[in-house]
Scaffold this active site. Structure first.
Site, short mmCIF file in Angstrom:
data_model
loop_
_atom_site.label_atom_id
_atom_site.label_comp_id
_atom_site.label_asym_id
_atom_site.label_seq_id
_atom_site.Cartn_x
_atom_site.Cartn_y
_atom_site.Cartn_z
N ARG A 240 -23.08 -71.25 52.63
CA ARG A 240 -22.26 -71.94 51.64
C ARG A 240 -22.62 -71.41 50.25
NH1 ARG A 240 -19.54 -73.12 55.26
NH2 ARG A 240 -18.83 -75.17 55.99
N GLU A 269 -14.84 -71.39 45.63
CA GLU A 269 -13.97 -70.56 46.47
C GLU A 269 -12.55 -71.02 46.19
OE1 GLU A 269 -15.18 -70.68 50.58
OE2 GLU A 269 -17.15 -69.86 50.11
N HIS A 288 -15.02 -65.60 52.71
CA HIS A 288 -15.37 -66.63 53.69
C HIS A 288 -14.67 -66.38 55.04
CE1 HIS A 288 -16.92 -71.04 53.95
NE2 HIS A 288 -17.00 -70.44 55.12
#
Ligand code: GLV
Length: 326
Positions: A240, A269, A288
């Site tokens: 993360r 993000e 991601h």
């Protein structure tokens, strides 16, 4: 019998809808590429019984209290830091998730980013696109080799185990790890050594992050930590983005405190296209995609649908975060 209604907050693999519909559930699916807006999610959830969501959805205390009628929520991800778990438990809402589905896929991205960063692959590829491929350069843009180096894993769990196996097999890397409890399997299979956090950061040539984002790990990779890492160290984060402090990471690379970074996760993000990390020679960034394989995403869909169906049919959730909610 009235069909139970399940709200799917994103366009998920078709398998999720298929399994739910075949089992007699009504699926209400958000059909836009962008995440369902928070207020819309609350509004549509009012007429639904179950929620099938993912890490881009904010399932916070306010959401849960406005949707406390939901019987079950299942998360299409292994991480669930977007969900207020304690509140869900208090309200008696079981939270399902998808552990193990993406172990191989995510470890591949960590492993790939490690090599790509060590050899400046993204930057060198960009040079070709910019028309800057001059000629073979005997001394230009030299990278690092990984053979026999020390891999330091923060959070040696399911995904970290696969990363350790890749690194041991490919480069005979020495494995250090920092966990709350020891991982005997890793110690036996890879000779992994459990060390304190300070030793992990000081001794590792590659740090690979595989822990959850929690209050303890939020921003744990900050200036003080980068300062104590080797100047030749690679920082790899596929867990993360909130686990590293981005400003401190940029400064550490620019200042030569560490060699570079491979990131599949950022904070926020999506990362903005003008982020300085995107043009740095020793940095590789991906959007991601850790679990983005056909196999992993179908398994995640299967687990989510199974969680909902088993909950209604058997009163249990096979892949559950908070069993104490029952
Ligand atoms: C992806 O980041 C996941 O948590 O599954």
């Amino acid at each position: 019998m009235i069909k139970k209604k399940v709200l799917l907050t994103r366009i998920f693999p078709k398998l999720a809808t298929q399994l739910l519909e075949d089992a007699g559930y009504e699926v209400i699916a958000w059909d836009q590429e962008q995440p369902m807006p928070y207020d819309e999610m609350i509004k549509v959830a009012q007429s639904c019984n179950a929620l099938f969501c993912t890490l881009t959805d904010k399932i916070d205390v306010a959401f849960l209290n406005r949707c406390s009628h939901l019987n079950i929520i299942t998360q299409f991800a292994v991480g669930y830091d977007n969900i207020a778990i304690a509140e869900a438990t208090k309200l008696g809402i079981p939270i399902g998730y998808a552990p193990n589905a993406m172990n191989e896929a995510t470890a591949d991205i960590a492993f790939g980013l490690m090599i790509a960063t060590a050899r400046k692959m993204f930057f060198m590829n960009q040079k070709i696109k910019n028309g800057q491929w001059g000629s073979f350069d005997p001394v230009g843009h030299l990278g690092l080799e990984l053979k026999g180096k020390k891999l330091g894993i923060l959070g040696l769990g399911r995904i970290g185990m696969v990363m350790a196996k890749r690194c041991k097999g490919a480069y005979d890397m020495e494995i250090l790890y920092h966990n709350r409890s020891s991982n005997e399997k890793a110690e036996k299979e890879f000779g992994a050594k459990r060390v304190d956090f300070d030793t992990l950061i000081a001794k590792s040539d590659v740090i690979s992050v595989h822990c959850a984002l929690t209050p303890e790990t939020r921003g744990i990779f900050n200036k003080s930590v980068f300062d104590r890492m080797k100047s030749t160290a690679l920082f790899i984060n596929t867990a993360r983005g909130g686990i590293h402090n981005e400003g401190d990471l940029i400064h550490a690379i620019q200042n030569g405190d560490i060699w570079g970074a491979g990131l599949d996760v950022t904070n926020p993000e999506p990362m903005k296209p003008d982020n300085p990390l995107l043009t740095m020679e020793n940095v590789c960034v991906l959007p991601h995609i850790g679990s983005a394989t056909i196999t992993a995403r179908n398994e995640m869909a299967r687990m989510g649908a199974t969680n909902i169906i088993s909950f209604y049919e058997e009163g249990k959730v096979p892949y559950i975060v908070n069993p104490e909610a029952f």
